[in-house]
Motif scaffolding. Sequence first.
Motif, PDB file in Angstrom:
ATOM      1  N   THR A  71       0.846  -1.182   0.000  1.00  0.00           N
ATOM      2  CA  THR A  71       0.000   0.000   0.000  1.00  0.00           C
ATOM      3  C   THR A  71       0.883   1.234   0.000  1.00  0.00           C
ATOM      4  O   THR A  71       2.039   1.193   0.436  1.00  0.00           O
ATOM      5  CB  THR A  71      -0.928   0.014   1.227  1.00  0.00           C
ATOM      6  OG1 THR A  71      -1.808   1.129   1.157  1.00  0.00           O
ATOM      7  CG2 THR A  71      -0.120   0.087   2.513  1.00  0.00           C
ATOM      8  N   GLY A  73       2.088   4.901   1.167  1.00  0.00           N
ATOM      9  CA  GLY A  73       2.037   5.703   2.378  1.00  0.00           C
ATOM     10  C   GLY A  73       3.411   6.248   2.725  1.00  0.00           C
ATOM     11  O   GLY A  73       4.350   6.208   1.915  1.00  0.00           O
ATOM     12  N   TYR A  74       3.517   6.750   3.951  1.00  0.00           N
ATOM     13  CA  TYR A  74       4.770   7.309   4.451  1.00  0.00           C
ATOM     14  C   TYR A  74       5.290   6.427   5.582  1.00  0.00           C
ATOM     15  O   TYR A  74       4.518   5.861   6.352  1.00  0.00           O
ATOM     16  CB  TYR A  74       4.565   8.740   4.965  1.00  0.00           C
ATOM     17  CG  TYR A  74       4.106   9.705   3.900  1.00  0.00           C
ATOM     18  CD1 TYR A  74       5.021  10.397   3.118  1.00  0.00           C
ATOM     19  CD2 TYR A  74       2.749   9.913   3.670  1.00  0.00           C
ATOM     20  CE1 TYR A  74       4.604  11.279   2.132  1.00  0.00           C
ATOM     21  CE2 TYR A  74       2.317  10.792   2.689  1.00  0.00           C
ATOM     22  CZ  TYR A  74       3.242  11.465   1.916  1.00  0.00           C
ATOM     23  OH  TYR A  74       2.827  12.327   0.939  1.00  0.00           O
ATOM     24  N   ASP A  96       2.314   5.152   7.502  1.00  0.00           N
ATOM     25  CA  ASP A  96       1.178   6.042   7.672  1.00  0.00           C
ATOM     26  C   ASP A  96       0.493   6.151   6.319  1.00  0.00           C
ATOM     27  O   ASP A  96       1.102   6.599   5.335  1.00  0.00           O
ATOM     28  CB  ASP A  96       1.656   7.409   8.164  1.00  0.00           C
ATOM     29  CG  ASP A  96       0.513   8.352   8.448  1.00  0.00           C
ATOM     30  OD1 ASP A  96      -0.636   7.866   8.518  1.00  0.00           O
ATOM     31  OD2 ASP A  96       0.757   9.568   8.590  1.00  0.00           O
ATOM     32  N   THR A  97      -0.788   5.693   6.248  1.00  0.00           N
ATOM     33  CA  THR A  97      -1.498   5.613   4.960  1.00  0.00           C
ATOM     34  C   THR A  97      -2.777   6.448   5.010  1.00  0.00           C
ATOM     35  O   THR A  97      -3.890   5.913   5.086  1.00  0.00           O
ATOM     36  CB  THR A  97      -1.830   4.151   4.642  1.00  0.00           C
ATOM     37  OG1 THR A  97      -2.594   3.602   5.732  1.00  0.00           O
ATOM     38  CG2 THR A  97      -0.556   3.326   4.475  1.00  0.00           C
ATOM     39  N   ASP A  99      -4.391   8.122   2.710  1.00  0.00           N
ATOM     40  CA  ASP A  99      -5.303   7.912   1.577  1.00  0.00           C
ATOM     41  C   ASP A  99      -6.137   6.648   1.776  1.00  0.00           C
ATOM     42  O   ASP A  99      -7.366   6.655   1.550  1.00  0.00           O
ATOM     43  CB  ASP A  99      -4.503   7.814   0.276  1.00  0.00           C
ATOM     44  CG  ASP A  99      -3.820   9.124  -0.086  1.00  0.00           C
ATOM     45  OD1 ASP A  99      -4.281  10.174   0.414  1.00  0.00           O
ATOM     46  OD2 ASP A  99      -2.839   9.097  -0.851  1.00  0.00           O
ATOM     47  N   LYS A 173      -0.257  -1.711   6.111  1.00  0.00           N
ATOM     48  CA  LYS A 173       0.582  -0.637   6.627  1.00  0.00           C
ATOM     49  C   LYS A 173       1.596  -1.177   7.635  1.00  0.00           C
ATOM     50  O   LYS A 173       2.564  -0.510   7.961  1.00  0.00           O
ATOM     51  CB  LYS A 173      -0.276   0.448   7.282  1.00  0.00           C
ATOM     52  CG  LYS A 173      -0.974   0.002   8.553  1.00  0.00           C
ATOM     53  CD  LYS A 173      -1.567   1.175   9.336  1.00  0.00           C
ATOM     54  CE  LYS A 173      -2.566   1.957   8.533  1.00  0.00           C
ATOM     55  NZ  LYS A 173      -3.176   3.049   9.341  1.00  0.00           N
TER      56      LYS A 173
END
Length: 367
Positions: A71, A73-74, A96-97, A99, A173
Amino acid sequence: MLIALGIVLIALAALGILQRMHAQHELSENTDRNAVPIVAVLIPKAAPADQSLTLPGTVDSWQDAQIYARTTGYVAKWYVDIGARVKKGQRLADLDTPDVDNELLQGQAQMRTDEANEKLAKVTADRYETLVKQGLVALQTGDQYVAQLNADIATVEADRANVAKLENMEQFKYITAPFDGVITQRNLDVGALVDAGSTGSNLFVIADTSKLRVFIDVPESYASSVHIGMPATVTLSSYGTQPFAGSVARTADALDPNTRTLRTEIDVDNAGQALVPGVYANVKLALATATHNFIVPANTLLFRSEGLRIALVDAQQHVHLQPITLGRDFGNTIEVTSGLDVQDRIILNPADSLYEGEPVSIASHDR
């Protein structure tokens, strides 16, 4: 008196001519005899049936994996660095996702809306079904509300599938280890943007080193002697002379058409974690060859423009330049894998001037 003296002179002259002719004949015979080379010959020695073969090998981990994000993310946090030993399912990093989080909230809200519409459609369809039975409304009208109910049910099922997919994406995540192993690469830092899939860089590389795979390429002439379960001794130059025991686990069962070698894998137990992948190895195999190989001195070889040759003496004592195929080089001796027979007489230290069909004389003390 003069006549007698003349006869004596003539006799002396004839004797001198005969002596010179005899000396010339002897010289000619000696020249012809010395013109035929005298050579020393030997019989090729058969190579032992059981031979040890040492080949270079490469050491690889039992299994390794490049770990990518599923996925986008950051990076929020990472827990392990290179050299860390991890267990299957252990948390490696968190993403950290936002969206995906928002899509999940939107999908759950849409599902609640569609579930409410489904309940309303169910009540309406039941009501019109009663009215149709009482003959108060047309059958077609009742069928329309039943069809609407079925459509709403299908919409809710689609919403549930979408929410389940987003919940799975939400779980992605959390980056976890797929198996027990050691982290060999870490390619992420806090705050870095991570794209889903393998198009970007991998986050981690994990390797299972509880066992190791050692790969060697066995030459064609020895390929038929390699079999599954054959013991092997692995020596690693970076670990001194201490050998490690292993066994042939599998082969490619086909020769590489480019190198004419058989890719062979040896498994080595590494429970003590004494070895690491990527090191250079020497693998020693004890082979029982089915071929008839011979061992000859290195000074029997002739290097000609048409290829490698060994000079033989045939039954008529003429030279035959035999093409051969070499095996292993032992320094003073060479292994010949094809081109020789047990009855051959090999010329030792052959002269470069030898040619095919040249007559030779064999020395009285053959080797």
